[in-house]
Scaffold this motif. Structure first.
Motif, PDB file in Angstrom:
ATOM      1  N   PHE A   1       0.796  -1.234   0.000  1.00  0.00           N
ATOM      2  CA  PHE A   1       0.000   0.000   0.000  1.00  0.00           C
ATOM      3  C   PHE A   1       0.827   1.283   0.000  1.00  0.00           C
ATOM      4  N   ARG A   2       2.142   1.182   0.084  1.00  0.00           N
ATOM      5  CA  ARG A   2       3.044   2.343   0.182  1.00  0.00           C
ATOM      6  C   ARG A   2       2.685   3.238   1.376  1.00  0.00           C
ATOM      7  N   GLN A   3       2.335   2.596   2.474  1.00  0.00           N
ATOM      8  CA  GLN A   3       2.039   3.314   3.715  1.00  0.00           C
ATOM      9  C   GLN A   3       3.233   3.179   4.651  1.00  0.00           C
ATOM     10  N   PRO A   4       3.797   4.292   5.114  1.00  0.00           N
ATOM     11  CA  PRO A   4       5.034   4.222   5.908  1.00  0.00           C
ATOM     12  C   PRO A   4       4.805   4.145   7.413  1.00  0.00           C
ATOM     13  N   TRP A   5       3.703   3.616   7.861  1.00  0.00           N
ATOM     14  CA  TRP A   5       3.442   3.586   9.299  1.00  0.00           C
ATOM     15  C   TRP A   5       3.188   2.177   9.825  1.00  0.00           C
ATOM     16  N   GLY A   6       3.794   1.179   9.212  1.00  0.00           N
ATOM     17  CA  GLY A   6       3.598  -0.206   9.619  1.00  0.00           C
ATOM     18  C   GLY A   6       4.176  -0.519  10.989  1.00  0.00           C
ATOM     19  N   ALA A   7       5.380  -0.051  11.270  1.00  0.00           N
ATOM     20  CA  ALA A   7       6.005  -0.323  12.563  1.00  0.00           C
ATOM     21  C   ALA A   7       5.246   0.376  13.688  1.00  0.00           C
TER      22      ALA A   7
ATOM     23  N   THR B   1       7.178   3.138  21.069  1.00  0.00           N
ATOM     24  CA  THR B   1       6.653   4.063  20.056  1.00  0.00           C
ATOM     25  C   THR B   1       7.716   4.981  19.457  1.00  0.00           C
ATOM     26  N   PRO B   2       8.637   5.580  20.222  1.00  0.00           N
ATOM     27  CA  PRO B   2       9.653   6.438  19.572  1.00  0.00           C
ATOM     28  C   PRO B   2      10.499   5.680  18.559  1.00  0.00           C
TER      29      PRO B   2
ATOM     30  N   MET C   1      19.224   0.490  13.845  1.00  0.00           N
ATOM     31  CA  MET C   1      20.164   1.035  14.822  1.00  0.00           C
ATOM     32  C   MET C   1      19.496   2.137  15.644  1.00  0.00           C
ATOM     33  N   GLY C   2      18.728   2.988  14.991  1.00  0.00           N
ATOM     34  CA  GLY C   2      17.992   4.018  15.716  1.00  0.00           C
ATOM     35  C   GLY C   2      16.935   3.433  16.627  1.00  0.00           C
ATOM     36  N   TRP C   3      16.280   2.350  16.182  1.00  0.00           N
ATOM     37  CA  TRP C   3      15.286   1.644  17.004  1.00  0.00           C
ATOM     38  C   TRP C   3      15.930   1.192  18.321  1.00  0.00           C
ATOM     39  N   GLY C   4      17.094   0.599  18.239  1.00  0.00           N
ATOM     40  CA  GLY C   4      17.759   0.105  19.436  1.00  0.00           C
ATOM     41  C   GLY C   4      18.306   1.205  20.319  1.00  0.00           C
ATOM     42  N   LEU C   5      18.825   2.263  19.696  1.00  0.00           N
ATOM     43  CA  LEU C   5      19.439   3.336  20.481  1.00  0.00           C
ATOM     44  C   LEU C   5      18.415   4.242  21.163  1.00  0.00           C
ATOM     45  N   ILE C   6      17.228   4.385  20.598  1.00  0.00           N
ATOM     46  CA  ILE C   6      16.220   5.272  21.178  1.00  0.00           C
ATOM     47  C   ILE C   6      15.369   4.551  22.227  1.00  0.00           C
ATOM     48  N   PHE C   7      15.518   3.236  22.344  1.00  0.00           N
ATOM     49  CA  PHE C   7      14.656   2.469  23.249  1.00  0.00           C
ATOM     50  C   PHE C   7      14.800   2.913  24.706  1.00  0.00           C
TER      51      PHE C   7
END
Length: 159
Positions: free
Chosen positions: A33-39, A75-76, A100-106
């Motif tokens: 669907f080209r929707q960028p909000w899956g995560a 969520t962040p 990498m950002g997912w892990g660092l912002i957790f």
């Protein structure tokens, strides 16, 4: 539990294990669907399910205070992961930089929730955090013979 959410295991294992399912949902929604909000969608659904679980299992069955067993906030990291995919459009770049950002912002994303529990207080002549006092008053039955890890300085001991 709120008195061990700052340990090494929670900070390292949780983001590594939890990045796979949001990445799969993100791939499906982006490819179809080209929707960028899956995560973000996946993490919000997980967070809702966790709150339902914490409420009914901890409060409904055992009357354990819900604010002691709050789920981790992802969520962040999910917003960051979706933003990297939206801006780059590349799965490879998202897998490297976004993960990498997912892990660092957790851990910093959870600081506002954890910080009030690490206020130092004096309890029976010892300097402890509020999270440690919660661990004394609401003993976890999963530990052997109801023992509890307590830190005094850099020394960990059983209390």
């Amino acid at each position: 539990w709120s008195d061990w959410k700052d340990r090494r295991l929670w900070v390292t294992v949780t983001p590594i294990v939890l990045v796979t399912f949001p990445a799969a949902v993100q791939y499906f929604l982006w490819e179809r669907f080209r929707q960028p909000w899956g995560a973000t969608l996946c993490v919000l659904a997980l967070l809702f399910g966790e709150w339902v679980n914490r409420y009914f299992n901890f409060w409904g069955w055992t009357y354990f205070p819900v604010n002691f067993v709050f789920p981790a906030i992802l969520t962040p990291g999910a917003i960051l992961l979706d933003t990297v995919l939206l801006l780059s459009g590349s799965y490879l770049f998202t897998a490297i930089i976004g993960a990498m950002g997912w892990g660092l912002i957790f851990y910093p994303g959870n600081w506002p929730i954890i910080a009030p529990l690490h206020v130092p207080v004096e309890y029976n002549g010892m300097l402890m955090s509020i999270a440690d006092i919660q661990g004394y008053n609401y003993v976890r039955t999963g530990t052997p013979e109801y023992i509890r890890m307590v830190e005094k300085g850099t020394l960990r001991t059983f209390g």
